[in-house]
Enzyme design. Structure first.
Site, PDB file in Angstrom:
ATOM      1  N   HIS A 325      42.081  36.531  34.231  1.00 57.42           N
ATOM      2  CA  HIS A 325      41.366  35.490  33.125  1.00 57.42           C
ATOM      3  C   HIS A 325      42.443  34.835  32.371  1.00 57.42           C
ATOM      4  O   HIS A 325      42.998  35.498  31.624  1.00 57.42           O
ATOM      5  CB  HIS A 325      40.442  36.449  32.808  1.00 57.42           C
ATOM      6  CG  HIS A 325      39.385  35.593  31.679  1.00 57.42           C
ATOM      7  ND1 HIS A 325      39.705  35.568  30.263  1.00 57.42           N
ATOM      8  CD2 HIS A 325      38.922  34.410  31.533  1.00 57.42           C
ATOM      9  CE1 HIS A 325      39.192  34.945  29.543  1.00 57.42           C
ATOM     10  NE2 HIS A 325      38.358  34.220  30.474  1.00 57.42           N
ATOM     11  N   HIS A 369      43.449  26.712  26.455  1.00 52.62           N
ATOM     12  CA  HIS A 369      42.196  27.162  26.313  1.00 52.62           C
ATOM     13  C   HIS A 369      41.508  26.013  25.019  1.00 52.62           C
ATOM     14  O   HIS A 369      41.636  26.077  24.142  1.00 52.62           O
ATOM     15  CB  HIS A 369      42.143  28.471  25.488  1.00 52.62           C
ATOM     16  CG  HIS A 369      40.636  29.036  25.550  1.00 52.62           C
ATOM     17  ND1 HIS A 369      40.318  30.069  24.971  1.00 52.62           N
ATOM     18  CD2 HIS A 369      39.655  28.930  26.539  1.00 52.62           C
ATOM     19  CE1 HIS A 369      39.042  30.638  25.087  1.00 52.62           C
ATOM     20  NE2 HIS A 369      38.673  29.903  26.121  1.00 52.62           N
TER      21      HIS A 369
END
Length: 1111
Positions: A325, A369
């Site tokens: 992830h 992110h």
């Protein structure tokens, strides 16, 4: 590696020549903070690579066993600092060694003087790494012992003194016995003149390890295949060839041991004496014990680590697939570094599905992110890294999970980069046009598959990221204890402001660097009677230590405030030398001689400890530092006359974990206590002075109380808490006078309210108080799901109950006025002052706070983040570039009605957040879907600290890609590593046959007992050392899977080298229901001085691959 073919073609003679050249060493350029010419060599005795400045001074070493990759070219961040053209090393002469055991590897980047030299090192290092990994345990133990001996004897004279040995033992995790006992052992191994040569040191080691010979009681029972004879001494002959064969066959269940030649060969490996390596070898007791603790006697059956090619011919939907992830991250989800090396690490660990979060960058796509402070990396750099490392560990397909946030134009760039870089590796057409199921891993060998929205598929689209709030970013929050603004990552979500732990700026603090010397033991500061005091201290110290020339101290100059004085011992007297200072370009520098300047006093002293100080009359290197006598007496955190009760009272006034003081214990001259706050409570820990050392707990030693404090400022003292706030008399007075601290940025107003248990009293409107960790924990259970900061959250302010104020003020600095803008929130229960250095930022936060406070209850929400507005536009249009769509074949995401399984296509993939998978009533349908098409699970947004969820329940219902945060080495990544250690670390593990059948009922299977496992923990060796203390270990055994069963041994005090657990006498029994998805996990913890467990080591194994016997 690519060079392994070259090694296979080399003759043994050629290999010997290469290894000899590496051992001789060569001068190379080492790229670190600066490029330096150092000697790099391989030390064969210790199996290490060393780089040295001088013959007698090693700058650094790395173990060959820790090398993970030797990468050719200028392909590491170390080289990026030298792109200015000054470095002349060609790409073909450079290489980087990546090494370590953590997720983020260390690097040693080198530049050779020729291409041939670089190639020799590339081949030789890989050759030596493979040899080290394949080396038998006795060879590795010998290398380890030499490494320990050289660590205290830098001259490498192959001997060690009694004094050096006594200092070495604690670093080996072993509490040194009394001097008398140590001398007896010295005599027993034949020491002369209180020194041991290496052979004697090896015997001493065997003696120490043999002390715990209670292990041998297991082999004196009638149930044993042979009965041990004399076990009084380690060198006693006890195990004959045929005895050992019976032991292997009947106790260890090793069927290969029916071949007596193989048994003989194994015994010969562990026999130390060449004269005893005969056709009928005998083990001494020590050698038999050595075998029991060796990697050759592993609990794991290596046949389960081999690739089963027959099992690689089923559809992809029949496999568990190792998945990562947010692969680009090296730490948490908020502010850690994004790195191409994270992709390299995951792929080389066998991961087969990696994630790319793609965002619009300046002229080209980037990966990071979104809406966080994580660093950004170029999309193209990531694709190139994947291309180079995708098939090093496994040749089976890699899936790229694309989270798309780029506009159409940059999506077209992405498609072009994918095609250009991957070439034929990129899968763009179905393997079989008329197929009704997914192709197999074998059919897809060497292929890269994209998971990305395809225009022809209905549904899909870009969904809103609900992990984020209305506003997020950095804010400075006033800390009334430190009396300063600390930067925090903050999020406004719904009607609350959440803030994380404060963090330090990454920029180097020049002043802090220049004051490094202030905490060094050799720096005495402003000394009374400076010169005269130095001339008393140095001779006194030399009288007790032997008086080496170069013994020194540094003190503040008595005449010039900015200068210092170096006082040192030479030729039987004290001499003094002035350390002058100057300034150039606004930066200070220090020097002894005008032609050699240093940016700090610390770097100056370090230089002259390594290189001689040359004067007209003499040449001298600084040696021993004269410590400051009782330096703690000058520290404000030290109290010589404070009772335990008073200390507790002081600490209770300071509302911060990490607040601390040290006090002299009442009526005890050499006894002290550190009193500190941890988890909201006041704790005490005794410090005993023994000789010249200060002992914390039972084994953690420091030379001074100042050293102790400095150590625990950097390392946690209790759980995750470091020493942070010194409780000085001034701080105590301030909190005694007024518990409500005033912020300087707002004018004082008085309001009535409730605070600290007091009802409706007056207090300043802008009082700032941090929520305690206890109060935060109380609400954590109900708030975790909605908390956008998850476990990283330090405090929460309920904005809906606050009055919001906005103001402007000016900070005076040395270069003029600096304007700041502040927002203050206050209510009856929450108070916080925040600020920004830009009016626009403060204004946005103020508007967002005001809206939350005033109209949140009416369902109104103000979005002020430009990136979020951009995201919403993309969401509405749901645009995907045709060029990207054309690259998608099998992994076509479906987001609409993804928990309905009436109809689906084998080419689709459905993604679920960990806590939103189909419920138990849909388990049978979900299993049936997973037999045909793919599913991917990812962590919930609240896991901002990059923690992981339990993958077992997802694996149990057939989910294929259970994506975890590989950078976090927790229990669940360990289970993941254990599962994918099967099948040759290919990243693909075939699900068991019953699970692939339509008649499979998981609940019925979990009620059937397949077999039982009996485990008894007897002993351990060579456990990791926890910081400066000696470990007090205990072992937890855990069965992970359908049922969670645990067992824990007792704590063995102060021995991490060779502990033995005598209880319980009987083994523990575990019940296994699903052998294919059950794991046996061993965790070694150590109990610290607060009786808390601290992790030391772990090993996790699938139960299907465990071997019987004493392992």
């Amino acid at each position: 590696m690519a060079r392994s073919g070259q090694q296979g073609e080399m003759t043994e003679y050629k290999k010997i020549l290469i290894k000899r050249d590496l051992e001789m060493g060569v001068v190379m350029t080492v790229f670190r903070q600066k490029a330096e010419r150092l000697t790099v060599q391989v030390i064969m005795e210790t199996r290490q690579v060393a780089w040295t400045r001088t013959a007698d001074k090693t700058d650094g070493v790395l173990d060959l066993s820790e090398i993970r990759e030797v990468r050719p070219g200028r392909n590491s961040k170390d080289f990026e600092r030298f792109k200015d053209g000054k470095d002349k090393h060609d790409e073909n002469t450079c290489f980087t060694i990546f090494y370590g055991s953590q997720f983020v590897l260390s690097t040693l980047s080198l530049g050779a003087d020729s291409v041939d030299e670089a190639q020799k090192w590339l081949i030789g290092l890989e050759l030596l790494r493979e040899e080290t990994l394949a080396a038998p345990t006795p060879v590795l133990i010998e290398s380890w012992l030499r490494k320990q001996m050289y660590s205290v004897n830098q001259t490498k004279t192959n001997s060690i003194s009694l004094k050096e040995l006594k200092a070495l033992l604690p670093s080996l995790n072993y509490k040194a016995p009394s001097s008398r006992t140590l001398k007896d052992k010295f005599l027993e191994v034949g020491a002369k003149k209180e020194r041991l040569d290496f052979e004697q040191f090896h015997k001493f080691y065997n003696l120490v390890m043999f002390e715990q010979n209670e292990i041998l009681d297991e082999f004196k029972k009638e149930t044993c295949a042979f009965i041990l004879g004399n076990t009084d001494k380690p060198e006693a002959s006890a195990v004959l060839l045929h005895d050992f064969q019976r032991f292997l066959i009947y106790n260890q269940k090793d069927l290969w041991a029916t071949d007596l030649n193989q048994v003989r060969e194994l015994m010969t490996t562990f026999i130390d004496d060449t004269m005893r390596k005969t056709n009928d070898p005998e083990f001494t007791v020590s050698e038999f014990l050595g075998y029991l603790f060796s990697k050759e006697n592993s609990v794991w059956d290596e046949k389960f680590s081999e690739i089963s090619n027959l099992d690689m011919n089923y559809p992809l939907s029949h496999y568990w697939i190792s998945s990562s992830h947010n692969t680009y991250l090296t730490g948490d989800q908020l502010r850690s570094e994004s790195s191409t090396e994270a992709y390299v690490r995951c792929l080389r660990l066998g991961c087969r599905c990696v994630e790319l979060d793609c965002w619009e960058g300046p002229g080209e796509p980037i990966i990071y992110h979104g809406w966080t402070r994580t660093t950004k990396i170029k999309f193209e750099d990531v694709v190139k890294a994947i291309n180079e490392h995708a098939f090093v560990t496994s040749e089976f397909p890699v899936i790229l999970s694309i989270e798309e946030h780029c506009p159409l134009e940059q999506q077209r760039q992405m498609a072009r980069i994918f095609r250009d870089v991957f070439g034929d590796k990129l899968l763009t057409e179905p393997v079989e046009q008329m197929a009704e199921q997914l192709p197999s891993p074998t059919q897809l060998k060497g292929k890269i598959i994209l998971k990305h929205k395809k225009l022809s598929v209905e549904g899909g689209g870009i969904t809103k990221d609900f992990r984020k709030g209305q506003k997020q970013g950095d804010l400075e929050i006033w800390d009334p204890v430190d009396r300063r603004w600390n930067k925090h990552y903050c999020v406004i979500s719904d009607d609350k402001l959440y803030y994380a732990e404060e963090y330090e700026e990454e920029e180097e603090d020049l002043r802090k660097y220049q004051e490094l010397h202030s905490s060094e033991p050799w720096f005495h500061g402003q000394m009374k009677e400076g010169r005269l005091m130095a001339e008393r201290l140095i001779p006194g110290y030399c009288a007790t230590t032997g008086g080496r020339d170069g013994t020194f101290l540094v003190r503040q100059s008595q005449t010039i405030a900015t200068d210092l004085t170096l006082s040192f011992w030479r030729g039987g007297r004290v001499q003094h030398c002035r350390i002058r200072s100057g300034s150039e370009g606004g930066h200070a520098y220090f020097f002894l001689t005008p032609n050699l300047h240093f940016p700090s006093v610390y770097s100056l002293i370090q230089h002259y400890r390594e290189m001689p100080l040359r004067c007209q009359d003499f040449e001298l290197r600084l040696t021993d530092a004269v410590p400051k006598p009782n330096p703690h007496l000058q520290e404000k955190w030290f109290y010589s006359n404070l009772s335990r009760g008073q200390a507790e009272d002081y600490l209770l006034r300071i509302p911060r974990d990490g607040a601390f003081l040290i006090r002299q214990r009442e009526g005890e001259q050499d006894s002290y206590a550190i009193t500190f706050r941890g988890d909201g409570k006041v704790k005490h820990c005794r410090i005993q002075k023994e000789g010249d050392m200060y002992l914390l707990g039972t084994t953690t030693e420091f030379e001074s109380l100042v050293e102790l404090v400095e150590y625990f400022r950097k390392k946690p003292l209790y759980r995750k808490i470091k020493l942070r706030y010194p409780v000085t008399p001034e701080l105590v007075d301030r909190f005694s006078t007024v518990r409500l601290t005033l912020s300087t940025c707002c004018r004082l107003r008085r309001r009535k309210g409730d605070c600290g248990g007091k009802m409706q009293l007056f207090f300043p409107a802008n009082y700032v108080e941090e929520l305690s960790t206890n109060s935060l924990a109380d609400g954590k259970a109900q708030d975790t799901e909605d908390n956008p900061l998850g476990e990283l959250c330090k405090g929460v302010v309920d904005i809906s109950k606050c009055n919001i104020q906005n103001c402007e003020y000016t900070i005076r600095t040395s270069i003029g006025g600096c304007r700041r803008w502040s927002t203050c929130c206050n209510s009856r229960s929450d108070y916080i002052s925040v600020q920004s250095d830009r009016r626009s930022h403060s204004s946005l936060w103020f508007r967002c706070c005001s809206v939350s406070a005033a109209v949140q209850t009416r369902g109104f929400c103000l979005s002020v983040q430009p990136q979020m507005r951009q995201q919403e536009e993309v969401e509405k249009k749901a645009e995907v570039a045709m060029e990207m769509s054309d690259l998608v074949v099998y992994c076509q995401p479906r987001s609409k009605e993804k928990d309905r399984f009436e109809s689906y296509n084998y080419k689709e993939i459905r993604s679920f957040v960990e806590n939103k998978i189909p419920g138990k009533s849909r388990t049978k349908d979900f299993l049936q879907y997973n037999r045909k098409a793919l599913s991917r699970i990812y962590p919930k947004g609240q896991r901002v600290e990059s923690s992981n969820y339990d993958p077992y329940p997802l694996w149990a219902v057939g989910c294929h890609m259970v994506a975890l945060n590989f950078q976090t080495a927790d229990k669940y990544t360990q289970l993941n590593s254990a599962l994918f250690s099967l099948n040759g670390c290919t990243g693909y593990v075939l699900q068991p046959e019953p699970m692939r059948s339509d008649s499979y009922d998981p609940y019925q299977e979990k009620r059937k007992v397949k077999y039982n496992i009996r485990v008894k923990v007897i002993a351990a060796r060579h456990l990791p050392k926890p910081g400066r203390s000696i470990a007090s270990p205990f072992v937890e055994i855990e069965l992970c899977g359908h049922t969670e069963e645990k067992f824990k041994t007792i704590v063995y005090r102060d021995n991490g080298l060779n502990p033995v657990w005598k209880t319980p006498a009987e083994p523990v029994e575990f019940t296994v229901y699903e052998p294919e998805l059950t794991f046996l996990r061993f965790v070694v913890n150590e109990e610290d001085m607060f009786s808390d467990p601290n992790f030391l080591a772990q090993a996790t194994f699938p139960v299907k691959g465990l071997r019987s016997g004493g392992k």
